[in-house]
Design a protein around this motif. Structure first.
Motif, mmCIF file in Angstrom:
data_model
loop_
_atom_site.group_PDB
_atom_site.id
_atom_site.type_symbol
_atom_site.label_atom_id
_atom_site.label_comp_id
_atom_site.label_asym_id
_atom_site.label_seq_id
_atom_site.Cartn_x
_atom_site.Cartn_y
_atom_site.Cartn_z
ATOM 1 N N ALA A 104 -42.518 -28.415 63.846
ATOM 2 C CA ALA A 104 -41.735 -29.651 63.677
ATOM 3 C C ALA A 104 -40.589 -29.707 64.694
ATOM 4 C CB ALA A 104 -41.192 -29.739 62.249
ATOM 5 N N ILE A 105 -39.924 -28.587 64.895
ATOM 6 C CA ILE A 105 -38.817 -28.537 65.862
ATOM 7 C C ILE A 105 -39.352 -28.744 67.281
ATOM 8 C CG2 ILE A 105 -37.095 -27.005 66.896
ATOM 9 C CD1 ILE A 105 -36.713 -25.848 64.022
ATOM 10 N N ASP A 106 -40.455 -28.092 67.608
ATOM 11 C CA ASP A 106 -41.058 -28.269 68.943
ATOM 12 C C ASP A 106 -41.452 -29.728 69.181
ATOM 13 O OD1 ASP A 106 -41.040 -26.102 70.668
ATOM 14 O OD2 ASP A 106 -42.852 -25.222 69.844
ATOM 15 N N VAL A 162 -28.267 -32.911 79.187
ATOM 16 C CA VAL A 162 -29.548 -32.965 78.470
ATOM 17 C C VAL A 162 -29.407 -32.287 77.108
ATOM 18 C CG1 VAL A 162 -31.913 -32.052 78.474
ATOM 19 C CG2 VAL A 162 -31.009 -33.203 80.494
ATOM 20 N N LEU A 163 -28.766 -31.137 77.084
ATOM 21 C CA LEU A 163 -28.559 -30.413 75.828
ATOM 22 C C LEU A 163 -27.743 -31.256 74.849
ATOM 23 C CD1 LEU A 163 -28.941 -27.702 74.309
ATOM 24 C CD2 LEU A 163 -26.786 -26.960 75.342
ATOM 25 N N GLU A 164 -26.681 -31.868 75.322
ATOM 26 C CA GLU A 164 -25.835 -32.698 74.459
ATOM 27 C C GLU A 164 -26.594 -33.908 73.913
ATOM 28 O OE1 GLU A 164 -22.591 -33.356 77.159
ATOM 29 O OE2 GLU A 164 -21.437 -31.650 76.345
ATOM 30 N N PRO A 186 -28.221 -33.809 68.772
ATOM 31 C CA PRO A 186 -28.209 -34.542 67.496
ATOM 32 C C PRO A 186 -29.588 -34.637 66.846
ATOM 33 C CG PRO A 186 -26.843 -35.675 69.111
ATOM 34 C CD PRO A 186 -27.584 -34.586 69.852
ATOM 35 N N GLY A 187 -30.627 -34.924 67.627
ATOM 36 C CA GLY A 187 -31.980 -34.988 67.067
ATOM 37 C C GLY A 187 -32.464 -33.634 66.592
ATOM 38 N N HIS A 188 -32.113 -32.597 67.343
ATOM 39 C CA HIS A 188 -32.500 -31.242 66.956
ATOM 40 C C HIS A 188 -31.860 -30.864 65.624
ATOM 41 C CE1 HIS A 188 -33.442 -27.017 67.191
ATOM 42 N NE2 HIS A 188 -32.153 -26.704 67.164
ATOM 43 N N VAL A 189 -30.565 -31.117 65.511
ATOM 44 C CA VAL A 189 -29.856 -30.785 64.266
ATOM 45 C C VAL A 189 -30.406 -31.610 63.103
ATOM 46 C CG1 VAL A 189 -27.607 -30.906 63.108
ATOM 47 C CG2 VAL A 189 -27.767 -29.979 65.418
ATOM 48 N N ARG A 249 -32.019 -29.992 59.816
ATOM 49 C CA ARG A 249 -31.488 -30.363 58.504
ATOM 50 C C ARG A 249 -32.595 -30.928 57.604
ATOM 51 N NH1 ARG A 249 -27.262 -30.393 56.216
ATOM 52 N NH2 ARG A 249 -25.895 -30.073 57.993
ATOM 53 N N ALA A 250 -33.367 -31.888 58.132
ATOM 54 C CA ALA A 250 -34.394 -32.549 57.330
ATOM 55 C C ALA A 250 -35.536 -31.619 56.931
ATOM 56 C CB ALA A 250 -34.953 -33.755 58.085
ATOM 57 N N THR A 251 -35.922 -30.728 57.847
ATOM 58 C CA THR A 251 -37.078 -29.867 57.569
ATOM 59 C C THR A 251 -36.729 -28.597 56.817
ATOM 60 O OG1 THR A 251 -36.898 -28.847 59.751
ATOM 61 C CG2 THR A 251 -38.423 -30.713 59.528
ATOM 62 N N LEU A 252 -35.452 -28.215 56.826
ATOM 63 C CA LEU A 252 -35.077 -26.965 56.174
ATOM 64 C C LEU A 252 -33.938 -27.153 55.167
ATOM 65 C CD1 LEU A 252 -35.449 -23.874 55.919
ATOM 66 C CD2 LEU A 252 -33.806 -23.636 57.798
#
Length: 171
Positions: A27-29, A109-111, A115-118, A122-125
């Motif tokens: 999911a993260i990938d 790019v990291l910044e 937000p989407g990564h976090v 949050r949503a998946t775990l």
């Protein structure tokens, strides 16, 4: 030596861990590929560099932090370098050494991806766990990681591929 087979309870826990960790990583990938065009490993490399002094780490230290082999890191850094997200620099005090530096574009790019990564993490775990379960998760994996890091520290570099003598620190 007698094999200590897993109990039925341990077997269920192990299989739940394998299924959960595989699905979570997938999911993260998927989210990072969709939003930032990169796999989780590349995002982690950028994140490790963003947290380092001057956004720079010696390649051997970055491999150890990322828990990947030097050859896998070299491949990833080469790709990130082609995209302008990382720059490689020589180590002034050790001609054999190399430093990975997060570029301003890499930080940008990291910044944008964070937000989407976090939100995905949050949503998946975390949104699925109670505060007590979050504390338990931290306790469990802190214990596992601590024990494995202790074992790793006693291992030779041949046994743990990301542990290599790094020579002198770059200055």
């Amino acid at each position: 030596m007698t094999t200590r087979w897993l109990t039925p309870e341990e077997q269920r826990a192990w299989r739940a861990y394998i299924a959960g960790s595989s699905l979570l990583e997938d999911a993260i990938d998927r989210q990072l590929q969709q939003d930032a065009g990169m796999p989780h490993l590349y995002y982690s490399i950028l994140a490790n560099l963003s947290e380092a002094p001057d956004r720079r780490l010696r390649m051997t230290e970055l491999a150890e932090k990322s828990k990947i082999t030097r050859s896998r890191l070299t491949y990833a850094v080469t790709r990130l370098e082609k995209d302008g997200l990382i720059a490689r620099e020589g180590c002034p005090s050790d001609k054999r050494g190399s430093i990975a530096a997060l570029t301003d574009e890499g930080m940008s790019v990291l910044e944008r991806a964070a937000p989407g990564h976090v939100a995905t993490v949050r949503a998946t775990l975390f949104d699925r766990l109670t505060p007590r379960q979050v504390r338990q998760l931290e306790e469990i994996f802190s214990e596992v990681a601590g024990a494995l890091e202790d074992e790793e520290a006693r291992s030779t570099a041949d046994e743990v591929p990301w542990r290599r003598r790094s020579g002198r620190p770059c200055s």
